[in-house]
Design an enzyme around this catalytic site. Structure first.
Site, PDB file in Angstrom:
ATOM      1  N   ASP A 154       0.806  -1.218   0.000  1.00 54.16           N
ATOM      2  CA  ASP A 154       0.000   0.000   0.000  1.00 54.16           C
ATOM      3  C   ASP A 154       0.842   1.271   0.000  1.00 54.16           C
ATOM      4  O   ASP A 154       0.387   2.318  -0.467  1.00 54.16           O
ATOM      5  CB  ASP A 154      -0.940   0.007   1.216  1.00 54.16           C
ATOM      6  CG  ASP A 154      -2.029  -1.043   1.100  1.00 54.16           C
ATOM      7  OD1 ASP A 154      -2.266  -1.511  -0.020  1.00 54.16           O
ATOM      8  OD2 ASP A 154      -2.619  -1.396   2.135  1.00 54.16           O
ATOM      9  N   HIS A 198      -9.511  -1.974  -2.721  1.00 49.23           N
ATOM     10  CA  HIS A 198      -8.362  -2.164  -3.595  1.00 49.23           C
ATOM     11  C   HIS A 198      -8.642  -3.210  -4.678  1.00 49.23           C
ATOM     12  O   HIS A 198      -9.246  -4.252  -4.395  1.00 49.23           O
ATOM     13  CB  HIS A 198      -7.136  -2.610  -2.787  1.00 49.23           C
ATOM     14  CG  HIS A 198      -6.683  -1.603  -1.791  1.00 49.23           C
ATOM     15  ND1 HIS A 198      -5.659  -1.837  -0.891  1.00 49.23           N
ATOM     16  CD2 HIS A 198      -7.107  -0.327  -1.545  1.00 49.23           C
ATOM     17  CE1 HIS A 198      -5.475  -0.762  -0.139  1.00 49.23           C
ATOM     18  NE2 HIS A 198      -6.345   0.158  -0.506  1.00 49.23           N
ATOM     19  N   ASP A 215      -6.583  -5.238  -5.902  1.00 47.12           N
ATOM     20  CA  ASP A 215      -5.886  -6.513  -5.665  1.00 47.12           C
ATOM     21  C   ASP A 215      -6.672  -7.446  -4.754  1.00 47.12           C
ATOM     22  O   ASP A 215      -6.246  -8.576  -4.499  1.00 47.12           O
ATOM     23  CB  ASP A 215      -4.477  -6.279  -5.109  1.00 47.12           C
ATOM     24  CG  ASP A 215      -4.448  -5.740  -3.679  1.00 47.12           C
ATOM     25  OD1 ASP A 215      -5.512  -5.338  -3.162  1.00 47.12           O
ATOM     26  OD2 ASP A 215      -3.346  -5.713  -3.083  1.00 47.12           O
ATOM     27  N   CYS A 230      -0.942  -7.688   0.003  1.00 47.70           N
ATOM     28  CA  CYS A 230      -0.990  -6.412   0.726  1.00 47.70           C
ATOM     29  C   CYS A 230       0.257  -6.207   1.570  1.00 47.70           C
ATOM     30  O   CYS A 230       0.716  -5.072   1.742  1.00 47.70           O
ATOM     31  CB  CYS A 230      -2.208  -6.354   1.638  1.00 47.70           C
ATOM     32  SG  CYS A 230      -3.783  -6.640   0.819  1.00 47.70           S
TER      33      CYS A 230
END
Length: 601
Positions: free
Chosen positions: A290, A411, A413, A583
């Site tokens: 991030d 997000h 992802d 993440c």
């Protein structure tokens, strides 16, 4: 051949200008018969060079003046390239390339090299684009003539030119006289970029060299010839999962030792390096993905990685500048002044596809993917405009906007990734799929495994397959999630030129918290891709014959692509904190072999 020239007739009281078409003869045969003349200056201007013929009641002299750059992009500064004053994309294109000097030659008391108005170390010159002033002709011009290098006010904040170690133009200096080295001589200059392309800067920069002629007393000099070169600032380029990994970055925290142990083994088996950010640096902020995104900049003479620092600025905020920035490792960031930064500004919400062809248009560097609010939303969260503007301005990886605001973290992802594939396409798109999960669980139930438990061994978390399938609220939530993913699926198929065969659905369930979705169990699509090795969140699915049914399904899907699956327990240290393996990690990869300037635009 026949050429058009300006014939400057100089008298004691001034001059007049004529432009006849003359047959160009060898200089030794060119004679001028004009009685009252003091001298004649014949200036022949073309993109390639400047020729000045002078006559002092005797022979005519030829002087060549040329400001040269690497306009053919072969790493060498050629002489008098006719295309040096313009810029064109493509393998048959032309125009010089400039790097933003965004690394730091110093390891202590770091600062970006571009912030210095002087060259602090000789090693910094290799990050700059070479430029050469070449002259050929008589040893001296008439008194009062001089050369001046100049740039526009708009370009001044984007470029700086050095003569060896001394600044020449750029910043507050728009013009400066250049020492005249007449005869057959060369003078080397070094050009550095100060800004990346952005909303207010296309990336093109012009540098001019003018010959000035003295005027009557009290009047400024007048330009009689100008040579111009054009540079384009190299874009920041992201690297997709299909490129080879170089380094993996993770954080060490008080509770993630089991995670780090599995990551060490995975990285070692993948043949790349592992860099661990210690807790005194990350201060408990474990979300490496991030905070930063790795990319690179490239030119015919130099290339190096550049980290893009996100505006989220968590407790990891010092890591990219204090640790990553260094010699031949650049840094860039965008700050959302006066704007509230949301979770969508974290770079788990920034991905890039492998190379694709869409309706005949090639994207050899792939396409950037970001997550935003649904187009019709009035109060949704979006990625900050300054970051979006920056990504769009790079031009070479045209962004795609997906709908990710339906997720609590928000997000991209969390529901998609790319993995390599051994066929012409070269990759597969993996999408989270509640439908695939329910299909798998119904199959287990029909096979007599309805009492098999999710989260076995995790105590209070345990729940059976039968209980999951009977939960109508959970089913309604996942119907909503599936509709959101299906919307994004259609966008990705259209914008990446994909067929259904290019997409693999992974069995993943979600549930709703605070009106937005989070993964119900460890989200297997949120993986790390290291060549043919995948580091996948361990899902703790129901066991059949001692084996996790979710792992078995995932392994079967990936083995068909020649990929190896390693399941990493991130349940307590990442999943419960609303993140997963991807993440909590980041990968610096090899750059593309394809050169961005060869794009057909």
């Amino acid at each position: 051949m026949v050429i058009s020239m300006n014939l400057w007739l100089h008298f004691s009281s001034g001059y007049i200008s004529l432009a006849p078409s003359l047959n160009f003869l060898p200089v030794a045969l060119f004679e001028l018969q004009m009685a009252p003349l003091r001298y004649i200056s014949l200036v022949y201007s073309r993109p390639k060079a400047a020729y000045e013929l002078q006559w002092h009641r005797g022979p005519v002299y030829l002087t060549e003046i040329s400001l040269d750059v690497d306009a053919d992009r072969d790493g060498q500064v050629e002489r008098n390239n006719p295309n040096k004053g313009s810029w064109m994309w493509g393998p048959n294109g032309h125009g010089a390339i400039l790097l933003v000097n965004c690394d730091s030659e110093h390891t202590c008391r770091k600062s970006l090299d571009s912030e210095h108005a002087e060259v602090t170390r000789v090693s910094d010159l290799k990050d700059m684009s070479p430029m050469v002033l070449r002259t050929s002709g008589p040893a001296k011009l008439p008194e009062g003539y001089k050369l001046t290098m100049h740039i526009s006010q708009g370009d001044a904040e984007c470029v700086r030119v050095f003569s060896v170690e001394n600044p020449l133009v750029g910043g507050e200096d728009l013009s400066k006289e250049v020492p005249c080295l007449w005869g057959n001589a060369e003078m080397n200059f070094y050009v550095e970029g100060l800004r990346f392309p952005d909303k207010d800067f296309e990336g093109l920069i012009s540098i001019n060299l003018s010959m000035l002629e003295p005027s009557s007393q009290g009047f400024p000099e007048t330009p009689i010839f100008t040579d111009r070169v054009v540079f384009r600032v190299a874009p920041w380029i992201m690297t997709p999962n299909t490129l080879d990994p170089v380094e993996v970055f993770v954080c060490s925290t008080t509770d993630n030792d089991p995670f780090l142990k599995r990551m060490r083994r995975l990285v070692k088996n993948s043949g790349c390096k592992l860099k661990i950010c210690p807790e005194d640096m990350n201060r408990g902020d474990r979300w490496m993905q991030d905070e930063i995104e790795f990319g690179y900049i490239d030119s015919p003479h130099q290339r190096f990685p550049v980290v893009l620092d996100s505006p989220r600025d968590g407790d990891l905020q010092d890591f990219p500048y204090d640790v990553l920035l260094g010699q031949d490792f650049g840094y860039v960031t965008r700050t959302a002044y006066g704007k509230e930064v949301s979770s969508l500004d974290s770079f788990g919400n920034l991905e890039v596809s492998p190379p694709v062809t869409v309706n005949g248009k090639n994207y050899p560097l792939g396409r950037i993917i970001i997550g935003v609010a649904f187009p019709t939303a009035t109060k949704g969260r979006n990625m900050t405009k300054v970051v979006q503007d920056f990504l769009w301005a790079q031009k070479v990886q045209e962004p795609i906007a997906l709908f990710s605001d339906w997720l609590l973290v928000g997000h991209v992802d969390e529901f998609m990734t790319f993995v390599p594939a051994p066929d012409k396409k070269g990759f597969r798109l993996l999408l989270a799929s509640p439908d695939a999960s329910y299909k798998l669980f119904r199959g287990l139930q029909n096979g007599g495994h309805g009492q098999a438990k999710m989260f076995d061994g995790l105590g209070a978390e345990e729940i059976t397959v039968d209980e999951i399938l009977s939960d109508e609220k959970l089913k309604a939530e996942n119907n909503y999630v599936q509709s959101c993913i299906d919307w994004n699926r259609d966008v990705l198929k259209r914008e990446l030129g994909l067929d259904d065969d290019d997409i693999i659905d992974l069995p993943i369930l979600f549930h709703v918290m605070e009106n937005r979705a989070v993964a119900y169990y460890p989200d297997m699509v949120n993986m790390i891709v290291l060549g043919k090795n995948l580091g996948i969140p361990k899902p703790f699915g129901p066991k059949v014959d001692g084996r996790c049914a979710l792992e078995a399904e995932m392994t079967s899907l990936m083995e068909g692509l020649g990929l190896s699956c390693t399941y990493i327990d991130d349940f307590a240290s990442y999943h419960k904190l609303l993140g997963e393996v991807h993440c909590g990690s980041n990968v610096r990869r090899e750059p593309f072999s394809f050169k961005w300037w060869n794009l057909e635009m």
